[in-house]
Design a protein around this motif. Sequence first.
Motif, PDB file in Angstrom:
ATOM      1  N   ASN A 164       0.848  -1.190   0.000  1.00  0.00           N
ATOM      2  CA  ASN A 164       0.000   0.000   0.000  1.00  0.00           C
ATOM      3  C   ASN A 164       0.883   1.239   0.000  1.00  0.00           C
ATOM      4  O   ASN A 164       1.897   1.291   0.702  1.00  0.00           O
ATOM      5  CB  ASN A 164      -0.907  -0.008   1.239  1.00  0.00           C
ATOM      6  N   ARG A 165       0.491   2.218  -0.794  1.00  0.00           N
ATOM      7  CA  ARG A 165       1.166   3.508  -0.795  1.00  0.00           C
ATOM      8  C   ARG A 165       0.113   4.597  -0.758  1.00  0.00           C
ATOM      9  O   ARG A 165      -0.822   4.591  -1.566  1.00  0.00           O
ATOM     10  CB  ARG A 165       2.042   3.686  -2.034  1.00  0.00           C
ATOM     11  N   GLN A 166       0.251   5.533   0.187  1.00  0.00           N
ATOM     12  CA  GLN A 166      -0.752   6.570   0.341  1.00  0.00           C
ATOM     13  C   GLN A 166      -0.122   7.818   0.947  1.00  0.00           C
ATOM     14  O   GLN A 166       1.010   7.790   1.439  1.00  0.00           O
ATOM     15  CB  GLN A 166      -1.899   6.095   1.237  1.00  0.00           C
ATOM     16  N   THR A 167      -0.898   8.894   0.932  1.00  0.00           N
ATOM     17  CA  THR A 167      -0.465  10.153   1.532  1.00  0.00           C
ATOM     18  C   THR A 167      -1.551  10.651   2.473  1.00  0.00           C
ATOM     19  O   THR A 167      -2.741  10.399   2.250  1.00  0.00           O
ATOM     20  CB  THR A 167      -0.183  11.214   0.450  1.00  0.00           C
ATOM     21  N   SER A 168      -1.161  11.333   3.535  1.00  0.00           N
ATOM     22  CA  SER A 168      -2.104  11.902   4.495  1.00  0.00           C
ATOM     23  C   SER A 168      -1.596  13.274   4.910  1.00  0.00           C
ATOM     24  O   SER A 168      -0.392  13.548   4.889  1.00  0.00           O
ATOM     25  CB  SER A 168      -2.261  11.000   5.723  1.00  0.00           C
ATOM     26  N   THR A 169      -2.538  14.145   5.319  1.00  0.00           N
ATOM     27  CA  THR A 169      -2.213  15.524   5.676  1.00  0.00           C
ATOM     28  C   THR A 169      -2.775  15.838   7.049  1.00  0.00           C
ATOM     29  O   THR A 169      -3.938  15.555   7.325  1.00  0.00           O
ATOM     30  CB  THR A 169      -2.774  16.515   4.642  1.00  0.00           C
ATOM     31  N   LEU A 170      -1.930  16.422   7.903  1.00  0.00           N
ATOM     32  CA  LEU A 170      -2.339  16.846   9.237  1.00  0.00           C
ATOM     33  C   LEU A 170      -2.293  18.367   9.276  1.00  0.00           C
ATOM     34  O   LEU A 170      -1.253  18.974   9.016  1.00  0.00           O
ATOM     35  CB  LEU A 170      -1.417  16.259  10.313  1.00  0.00           C
ATOM     36  N   GLU A 171      -3.440  18.959   9.609  1.00  0.00           N
ATOM     37  CA  GLU A 171      -3.540  20.420   9.608  1.00  0.00           C
ATOM     38  C   GLU A 171      -3.791  20.950  11.010  1.00  0.00           C
ATOM     39  O   GLU A 171      -4.460  20.318  11.813  1.00  0.00           O
ATOM     40  CB  GLU A 171      -4.661  20.867   8.670  1.00  0.00           C
ATOM     41  N   SER A 172      -3.230  22.141  11.283  1.00  0.00           N
ATOM     42  CA  SER A 172      -3.394  22.785  12.582  1.00  0.00           C
ATOM     43  C   SER A 172      -3.568  24.280  12.374  1.00  0.00           C
ATOM     44  O   SER A 172      -2.999  24.877  11.447  1.00  0.00           O
ATOM     45  CB  SER A 172      -2.181  22.513  13.482  1.00  0.00           C
ATOM     46  N   THR A 173      -4.345  24.889  13.250  1.00  0.00           N
ATOM     47  CA  THR A 173      -4.584  26.327  13.146  1.00  0.00           C
ATOM     48  C   THR A 173      -3.335  27.137  13.469  1.00  0.00           C
ATOM     49  O   THR A 173      -3.116  28.216  12.926  1.00  0.00           O
ATOM     50  CB  THR A 173      -5.725  26.742  14.096  1.00  0.00           C
ATOM     51  N   PHE A 174      -2.489  26.599  14.346  1.00  0.00           N
ATOM     52  CA  PHE A 174      -1.350  27.364  14.852  1.00  0.00           C
ATOM     53  C   PHE A 174      -0.015  26.951  14.236  1.00  0.00           C
ATOM     54  O   PHE A 174       1.021  27.439  14.651  1.00  0.00           O
ATOM     55  CB  PHE A 174      -1.264  27.208  16.370  1.00  0.00           C
ATOM     56  N   ALA A 175      -0.040  26.042  13.272  1.00  0.00           N
ATOM     57  CA  ALA A 175       1.226  25.596  12.690  1.00  0.00           C
ATOM     58  C   ALA A 175       1.003  25.219  11.231  1.00  0.00           C
ATOM     59  O   ALA A 175      -0.123  25.013  10.773  1.00  0.00           O
ATOM     60  CB  ALA A 175       1.773  24.397  13.466  1.00  0.00           C
ATOM     61  N   GLN A 176       2.102  25.155  10.518  1.00  0.00           N
ATOM     62  CA  GLN A 176       2.063  24.756   9.118  1.00  0.00           C
ATOM     63  C   GLN A 176       1.613  23.303   9.012  1.00  0.00           C
ATOM     64  O   GLN A 176       1.924  22.473   9.861  1.00  0.00           O
ATOM     65  CB  GLN A 176       3.457  24.924   8.507  1.00  0.00           C
ATOM     66  N   ARG A 177       0.877  22.981   7.974  1.00  0.00           N
ATOM     67  CA  ARG A 177       0.383  21.619   7.831  1.00  0.00           C
ATOM     68  C   ARG A 177       1.527  20.663   7.549  1.00  0.00           C
ATOM     69  O   ARG A 177       2.564  21.032   6.971  1.00  0.00           O
ATOM     70  CB  ARG A 177      -0.656  21.535   6.711  1.00  0.00           C
ATOM     71  N   ALA A 178       1.334  19.419   7.975  1.00  0.00           N
ATOM     72  CA  ALA A 178       2.344  18.379   7.794  1.00  0.00           C
ATOM     73  C   ALA A 178       1.792  17.319   6.854  1.00  0.00           C
ATOM     74  O   ALA A 178       0.646  16.884   6.992  1.00  0.00           O
ATOM     75  CB  ALA A 178       2.721  17.762   9.140  1.00  0.00           C
ATOM     76  N   LYS A 179       2.603  16.902   5.915  1.00  0.00           N
ATOM     77  CA  LYS A 179       2.202  15.916   4.920  1.00  0.00           C
ATOM     78  C   LYS A 179       3.069  14.682   5.058  1.00  0.00           C
ATOM     79  O   LYS A 179       4.295  14.774   5.191  1.00  0.00           O
ATOM     80  CB  LYS A 179       2.335  16.507   3.511  1.00  0.00           C
ATOM     81  N   THR A 180       2.433  13.499   5.021  1.00  0.00           N
ATOM     82  CA  THR A 180       3.148  12.238   5.209  1.00  0.00           C
ATOM     83  C   THR A 180       2.882  11.317   4.040  1.00  0.00           C
ATOM     84  O   THR A 180       1.722  11.034   3.703  1.00  0.00           O
ATOM     85  CB  THR A 180       2.708  11.546   6.513  1.00  0.00           C
ATOM     86  N   ASP A 181       3.956  10.857   3.397  1.00  0.00           N
ATOM     87  CA  ASP A 181       3.885   9.828   2.358  1.00  0.00           C
ATOM     88  C   ASP A 181       4.397   8.528   2.956  1.00  0.00           C
ATOM     89  O   ASP A 181       5.507   8.481   3.499  1.00  0.00           O
ATOM     90  CB  ASP A 181       4.721  10.209   1.137  1.00  0.00           C
ATOM     91  N   SER A 182       3.596   7.463   2.830  1.00  0.00           N
ATOM     92  CA  SER A 182       3.974   6.199   3.463  1.00  0.00           C
ATOM     93  C   SER A 182       3.845   5.043   2.484  1.00  0.00           C
ATOM     94  O   SER A 182       2.942   5.011   1.645  1.00  0.00           O
ATOM     95  CB  SER A 182       3.098   5.928   4.695  1.00  0.00           C
ATOM     96  N   ASP A 183       4.788   4.104   2.608  1.00  0.00           N
ATOM     97  CA  ASP A 183       4.761   2.851   1.853  1.00  0.00           C
ATOM     98  C   ASP A 183       4.732   1.706   2.855  1.00  0.00           C
ATOM     99  O   ASP A 183       5.574   1.645   3.766  1.00  0.00           O
ATOM    100  CB  ASP A 183       5.993   2.723   0.953  1.00  0.00           C
ATOM    101  N   THR A 184       3.786   0.797   2.651  1.00  0.00           N
ATOM    102  CA  THR A 184       3.629  -0.337   3.559  1.00  0.00           C
ATOM    103  C   THR A 184       3.532  -1.616   2.743  1.00  0.00           C
ATOM    104  O   THR A 184       2.833  -1.648   1.726  1.00  0.00           O
ATOM    105  CB  THR A 184       2.358  -0.191   4.423  1.00  0.00           C
ATOM    106  N   TYR A 185       4.234  -2.649   3.196  1.00  0.00           N
ATOM    107  CA  TYR A 185       4.067  -3.958   2.579  1.00  0.00           C
ATOM    108  C   TYR A 185       4.313  -5.033   3.628  1.00  0.00           C
ATOM    109  O   TYR A 185       4.920  -4.772   4.674  1.00  0.00           O
ATOM    110  CB  TYR A 185       4.990  -4.143   1.371  1.00  0.00           C
ATOM    111  N   GLY A 186       3.843  -6.222   3.358  1.00  0.00           N
ATOM    112  CA  GLY A 186       4.017  -7.308   4.324  1.00  0.00           C
ATOM    113  C   GLY A 186       3.186  -8.514   3.954  1.00  0.00           C
ATOM    114  O   GLY A 186       2.706  -8.666   2.824  1.00  0.00           O
ATOM    115  N   GLY A 187       3.002  -9.387   4.941  1.00  0.00           N
ATOM    116  CA  GLY A 187       2.265 -10.624   4.710  1.00  0.00           C
ATOM    117  C   GLY A 187       1.664 -11.156   5.998  1.00  0.00           C
ATOM    118  O   GLY A 187       2.125 -10.827   7.101  1.00  0.00           O
ATOM    119  N   VAL A 188       0.636 -11.963   5.832  1.00  0.00           N
ATOM    120  CA  VAL A 188      -0.050 -12.592   6.960  1.00  0.00           C
ATOM    121  C   VAL A 188      -0.195 -14.075   6.642  1.00  0.00           C
ATOM    122  O   VAL A 188      -0.732 -14.443   5.589  1.00  0.00           O
ATOM    123  CB  VAL A 188      -1.442 -11.973   7.210  1.00  0.00           C
ATOM    124  N   LEU A 189       0.283 -14.923   7.549  1.00  0.00           N
ATOM    125  CA  LEU A 189       0.145 -16.375   7.418  1.00  0.00           C
ATOM    126  C   LEU A 189      -0.829 -16.849   8.481  1.00  0.00           C
ATOM    127  O   LEU A 189      -0.581 -16.686   9.683  1.00  0.00           O
ATOM    128  CB  LEU A 189       1.498 -17.073   7.580  1.00  0.00           C
TER     129      LEU A 189
END
Length: 289
Positions: free
Chosen positions: A137-162
């Motif tokens: 999975n690859r996605q992006t998310s944004t965290l916004e605040s009234t008192f600070a500049q917004r923060a953006k996160t790009d994440s890559d996730t992979y794995g497996g379940v047995l």
Amino acid sequence: MNSDEWKAKRAIILFYVITFILLMGTNVFAERRFLIERPSLGLELSYKFEEDERTGPDIQSKKITATYREKLDIETEGWFYHPALLTYTLRLSPEWEQTVQESNESEKRTSRTFLQGYFTEFTFLQFKPYTLRLFANRQTSTLESTFAQRAKTDSDTYGGVLMLKYSVLPTVLTYNHLKSIQSGFFTSDEDRDEFRMDMRHNSEKRGDTVLNASYIESAKTTQGIPTSTEAKSAFLNNYYDITKDKKMLLSSSLNYREIHSNFIKNTGYSLSESLLWRHTRNLSTNYTI
């Protein structure tokens, strides 16, 4: 055309080629012992306008930010050879974003970003006593605040379940790898590996036993400061019906945790025993250690 623009255009071309194949090839692929369902499509458009004006004894600033965002989702699923052998889910989610900033303290700035978002999942032998699931999975998310500049996160996730689906001792083994990069108000990047084991033994007449264990290893850099962390944990709980009629129930728990990092070292154990004794319908006692 610079290298970044060429990479973006090449990704767009590849995306539309895959889309065309998925839309046109459903019946043909089914005859070749694998199936691709007709994809579902989604389009998201957004526009955001922000105006920040600050006035004070030592400050007089005004900043205007306009953000345009486009996101396209195309998702399909199917199977290879037979649904009992391999099923899959595929979702492509490319995103385009353009931000324009105007300020009385600096020149007008324009930034453009492109994300090749996606999600894939493959499930092998879903009806067998042992099932393997692989995902990415690859996605992006944004965290916004009234008192600070917004923060953006790009994440890559992979794995497996047995999954070992045995009636006596069903067990789930999980591996998950995460790589994330955050920019904006503060910058950070993280690489994390996580291993988990979940086991359970259930006895219909006498009770059940649960064991959960995990191991996490991560390396994170925040504002140029690196941090390495290693965490181990295990939890064992046993529920036992001594008298077989639930008049005397014994619950035992054992918990272990250990955390090592650049700044802290913590190890802890806990043990608890609890006995519930129902003497009569209206009288019971509980003993806990």
